[in-house]
Design a protein around this motif. Structure first.
Motif, PDB file in Angstrom:
ATOM      1  N   ASP A  57       0.855  -1.183   0.000  1.00  0.00           N
ATOM      2  CA  ASP A  57       0.000   0.000   0.000  1.00  0.00           C
ATOM      3  C   ASP A  57       0.892   1.235   0.000  1.00  0.00           C
ATOM      4  N   TRP A  58       0.992   1.913  -1.155  1.00  0.00           N
ATOM      5  CA  TRP A  58       1.840   3.100  -1.237  1.00  0.00           C
ATOM      6  C   TRP A  58       1.266   4.273  -0.453  1.00  0.00           C
ATOM      7  N   GLY A  59      -0.013   4.206  -0.102  1.00  0.00           N
ATOM      8  CA  GLY A  59      -0.583   5.231   0.770  1.00  0.00           C
ATOM      9  C   GLY A  59       0.002   5.154   2.162  1.00  0.00           C
ATOM     10  N   CYS A  60       0.457   3.944   2.544  1.00  0.00           N
ATOM     11  CA  CYS A  60       1.133   3.720   3.825  1.00  0.00           C
ATOM     12  C   CYS A  60       2.193   2.641   3.594  1.00  0.00           C
ATOM     13  N   PRO A  61       3.391   3.042   3.099  1.00  0.00           N
ATOM     14  CA  PRO A  61       4.414   2.056   2.724  1.00  0.00           C
ATOM     15  C   PRO A  61       4.851   1.147   3.866  1.00  0.00           C
ATOM     16  N   LEU A  62       4.696   1.593   5.112  1.00  0.00           N
ATOM     17  CA  LEU A  62       5.107   0.779   6.261  1.00  0.00           C
ATOM     18  C   LEU A  62       3.946  -0.008   6.864  1.00  0.00           C
ATOM     19  N   CYS A  63       2.882  -0.154   6.105  1.00  0.00           N
ATOM     20  CA  CYS A  63       1.729  -0.933   6.572  1.00  0.00           C
ATOM     21  C   CYS A  63       1.619  -2.206   5.730  1.00  0.00           C
ATOM     22  N   PRO A  64       1.257  -3.324   6.380  1.00  0.00           N
ATOM     23  CA  PRO A  64       1.078  -3.509   7.830  1.00  0.00           C
ATOM     24  C   PRO A  64       2.399  -3.886   8.503  1.00  0.00           C
ATOM     25  N   LEU A  65       2.588  -3.431   9.733  1.00  0.00           N
ATOM     26  CA  LEU A  65       3.796  -3.734  10.490  1.00  0.00           C
ATOM     27  C   LEU A  65       3.663  -5.065  11.223  1.00  0.00           C
ATOM     28  N   ALA A  66       4.796  -5.730  11.436  1.00  0.00           N
ATOM     29  CA  ALA A  66       4.858  -6.982  12.198  1.00  0.00           C
ATOM     30  C   ALA A  66       3.821  -7.996  11.722  1.00  0.00           C
ATOM     31  N   SER A  67       3.644  -8.070  10.410  1.00  0.00           N
ATOM     32  CA  SER A  67       2.622  -8.959   9.844  1.00  0.00           C
ATOM     33  C   SER A  67       3.282 -10.062   9.025  1.00  0.00           C
ATOM     34  N   LYS A  68       2.480 -10.980   8.558  1.00  0.00           N
ATOM     35  CA  LYS A  68       2.973 -12.086   7.729  1.00  0.00           C
ATOM     36  C   LYS A  68       3.482 -11.529   6.405  1.00  0.00           C
ATOM     37  N   SER A  69       4.642 -11.985   5.995  1.00  0.00           N
ATOM     38  CA  SER A  69       5.237 -11.513   4.741  1.00  0.00           C
ATOM     39  C   SER A  69       4.474 -12.057   3.544  1.00  0.00           C
ATOM     40  N   SER A  70       4.342 -11.226   2.517  1.00  0.00           N
ATOM     41  CA  SER A  70       3.699 -11.686   1.288  1.00  0.00           C
ATOM     42  C   SER A  70       4.698 -12.516   0.480  1.00  0.00           C
ATOM     43  N   PRO A  71       4.229 -13.371  -0.429  1.00  0.00           N
ATOM     44  CA  PRO A  71       5.140 -14.156  -1.266  1.00  0.00           C
ATOM     45  C   PRO A  71       6.110 -13.282  -2.050  1.00  0.00           C
ATOM     46  N   GLN A  72       5.619 -12.141  -2.564  1.00  0.00           N
ATOM     47  CA  GLN A  72       6.485 -11.240  -3.321  1.00  0.00           C
ATOM     48  C   GLN A  72       7.594 -10.669  -2.446  1.00  0.00           C
ATOM     49  N   GLN A  73       7.262 -10.329  -1.223  1.00  0.00           N
ATOM     50  CA  GLN A  73       8.267  -9.796  -0.305  1.00  0.00           C
ATOM     51  C   GLN A  73       9.331 -10.841   0.011  1.00  0.00           C
ATOM     52  N   MET A  74       8.918 -12.069   0.230  1.00  0.00           N
ATOM     53  CA  MET A  74       9.884 -13.115   0.559  1.00  0.00           C
ATOM     54  C   MET A  74      10.784 -13.441  -0.627  1.00  0.00           C
ATOM     55  N   LYS A  75      10.250 -13.408  -1.847  1.00  0.00           N
ATOM     56  CA  LYS A  75      11.072 -13.633  -3.039  1.00  0.00           C
ATOM     57  C   LYS A  75      12.098 -12.509  -3.194  1.00  0.00           C
ATOM     58  N   THR A  76      11.662 -11.279  -2.933  1.00  0.00           N
ATOM     59  CA  THR A  76      12.565 -10.128  -3.020  1.00  0.00           C
ATOM     60  C   THR A  76      13.701 -10.260  -2.012  1.00  0.00           C
ATOM     61  N   LEU A  77      13.369 -10.675  -0.802  1.00  0.00           N
ATOM     62  CA  LEU A  77      14.377 -10.827   0.248  1.00  0.00           C
ATOM     63  C   LEU A  77      15.328 -11.979  -0.070  1.00  0.00           C
ATOM     64  N   ALA A  78      14.807 -13.061  -0.639  1.00  0.00           N
ATOM     65  CA  ALA A  78      15.663 -14.198  -1.020  1.00  0.00           C
ATOM     66  C   ALA A  78      16.624 -13.782  -2.133  1.00  0.00           C
ATOM     67  N   PHE A  79      16.141 -12.952  -3.040  1.00  0.00           N
ATOM     68  CA  PHE A  79      16.972 -12.429  -4.125  1.00  0.00           C
ATOM     69  C   PHE A  79      18.146 -11.636  -3.558  1.00  0.00           C
ATOM     70  N   THR A  80      17.863 -10.773  -2.596  1.00  0.00           N
ATOM     71  CA  THR A  80      18.923  -9.967  -1.986  1.00  0.00           C
ATOM     72  C   THR A  80      19.831 -10.812  -1.103  1.00  0.00           C
ATOM     73  N   LEU A  81      19.273 -11.803  -0.424  1.00  0.00           N
ATOM     74  CA  LEU A  81      20.082 -12.694   0.395  1.00  0.00           C
ATOM     75  C   LEU A  81      21.144 -13.390  -0.463  1.00  0.00           C
ATOM     76  N   SER A  82      20.754 -13.822  -1.652  1.00  0.00           N
ATOM     77  CA  SER A  82      21.712 -14.489  -2.537  1.00  0.00           C
ATOM     78  C   SER A  82      22.847 -13.542  -2.906  1.00  0.00           C
ATOM     79  N   TYR A  83      22.511 -12.284  -3.161  1.00  0.00           N
ATOM     80  CA  TYR A  83      23.558 -11.311  -3.502  1.00  0.00           C
ATOM     81  C   TYR A  83      24.472 -11.047  -2.309  1.00  0.00           C
ATOM     82  N   MET A  84      23.908 -10.908  -1.118  1.00  0.00           N
ATOM     83  CA  MET A  84      24.709 -10.619   0.075  1.00  0.00           C
ATOM     84  C   MET A  84      25.692 -11.753   0.362  1.00  0.00           C
ATOM     85  N   ILE A  85      25.257 -12.984   0.178  1.00  0.00           N
ATOM     86  CA  ILE A  85      26.151 -14.127   0.388  1.00  0.00           C
ATOM     87  C   ILE A  85      27.269 -14.098  -0.650  1.00  0.00           C
ATOM     88  N   TYR A  86      26.883 -13.883  -1.918  1.00  0.00           N
ATOM     89  CA  TYR A  86      27.896 -13.783  -2.979  1.00  0.00           C
ATOM     90  C   TYR A  86      28.897 -12.670  -2.683  1.00  0.00           C
TER      91      TYR A  86
END
Length: 230
Positions: A57-86
């Motif tokens: 929600d771009w109307g509130c980019p930090l919403c919802p807080l402390a909530s279950k991650s969406s599949p898109q968010q987890m894929k994005t984080l896994a993508f960055t995790l791979s780069y950080m390890i490399y």
């Protein structure tokens, strides 16, 4: 989902390494750091794009807080995790190993792994990814320009100023807001520790950037031609 994220991470680490080797082959006359910075620039651009697309929600980019991650968010984080390890592994083969950079990588890796394990806090972590990577292309541009022979030029100074401004706004304005939101929400301890750790590292780098810009502007003023008064 966990197996899929592990697969993304493993394929990502191998892919980043292959991209680096191809870059080294193409730019064989350039330095080790030059090729790594090209890979890092590519990651920064793609990760900021993915982080932007995963905002719910771009109307509130930090919403919802402390909530279950969406599949898109987890894929994005896994993508960055791979780069950080490399990048953590790759930097160990360079001539210079910077301690604060190693700490930054370790804090980020532990934080992302924790977030993916909990499958929570996707909003906070994607926001942290956006904040930390938005200035990275300018960070690498200023160093790439030096290798192309543009050290101490107006173009290099412009890249320095752009990097300093974007970094300061993102890390020292957006960063504290995100850190406060993360610490004040019912997030797991490791996520809070990551948020605080990244902010402390950002503050340290902000101090170094201020010293760098002061030195550069002072150095440039010394080389400015003096006009004679009648």
């Amino acid at each position: 989902m966990v197996d899929f994220l592990i697969t993304i991470t493993m394929i990502g680490v191998v892919s980043w390494a292959l991209i680096f080797m191809v870059t080294r082959r193409i730019f064989s006359k350039r330095s080790f750091e030059f090729s790594n910075r090209l890979v890092s620039t590519l990651h920064a651009i793609v990760s900021v794009s993915l982080a932007s697309l995963s905002v719910q929600d771009w109307g509130c980019p930090l919403c919802p807080l402390a909530s279950k991650s969406s599949p898109q968010q987890m894929k994005t984080l896994a993508f960055t995790l791979s780069y950080m390890i490399y990048d953590l592994i790759c930097c160990q083969f360079d001539k210079r190993v910077v301690l604060d950079n190693v700490v930054h990588h370790l804090v980020t890796i532990v934080g992302i792994v924790s977030g993916l394990s909990y499958q929570r806090c996707g909003t906070e972590m994607v926001a942290a990814l956006w904040i930390t990577e938005i200035s990275s292309p300018f960070l690498h541009l200023r160093e790439l320009l030096k290798e192309f022979g543009y050290r101490d030029t107006c173009l290099n100074l412009a890249a320095d100023v752009c990097f300093a401004i974007i970094f300061s706004l993102a890390r020292m304005v957006g960063g504290p807001c995100l850190t406060y939101a993360t610490l004040s929400s019912p997030n797991p301890f490791l996520i809070k520790a990551m948020a605080l750790g990244l902010q402390l590292v950002s503050a340290f780098w902000f101090y170094k950037i201020l010293k760098m810009m002061k030195h550069k502007l002072k150095k440039r003023s010394h080389f400015r031609p003096q006009t004679k008064s009648n």
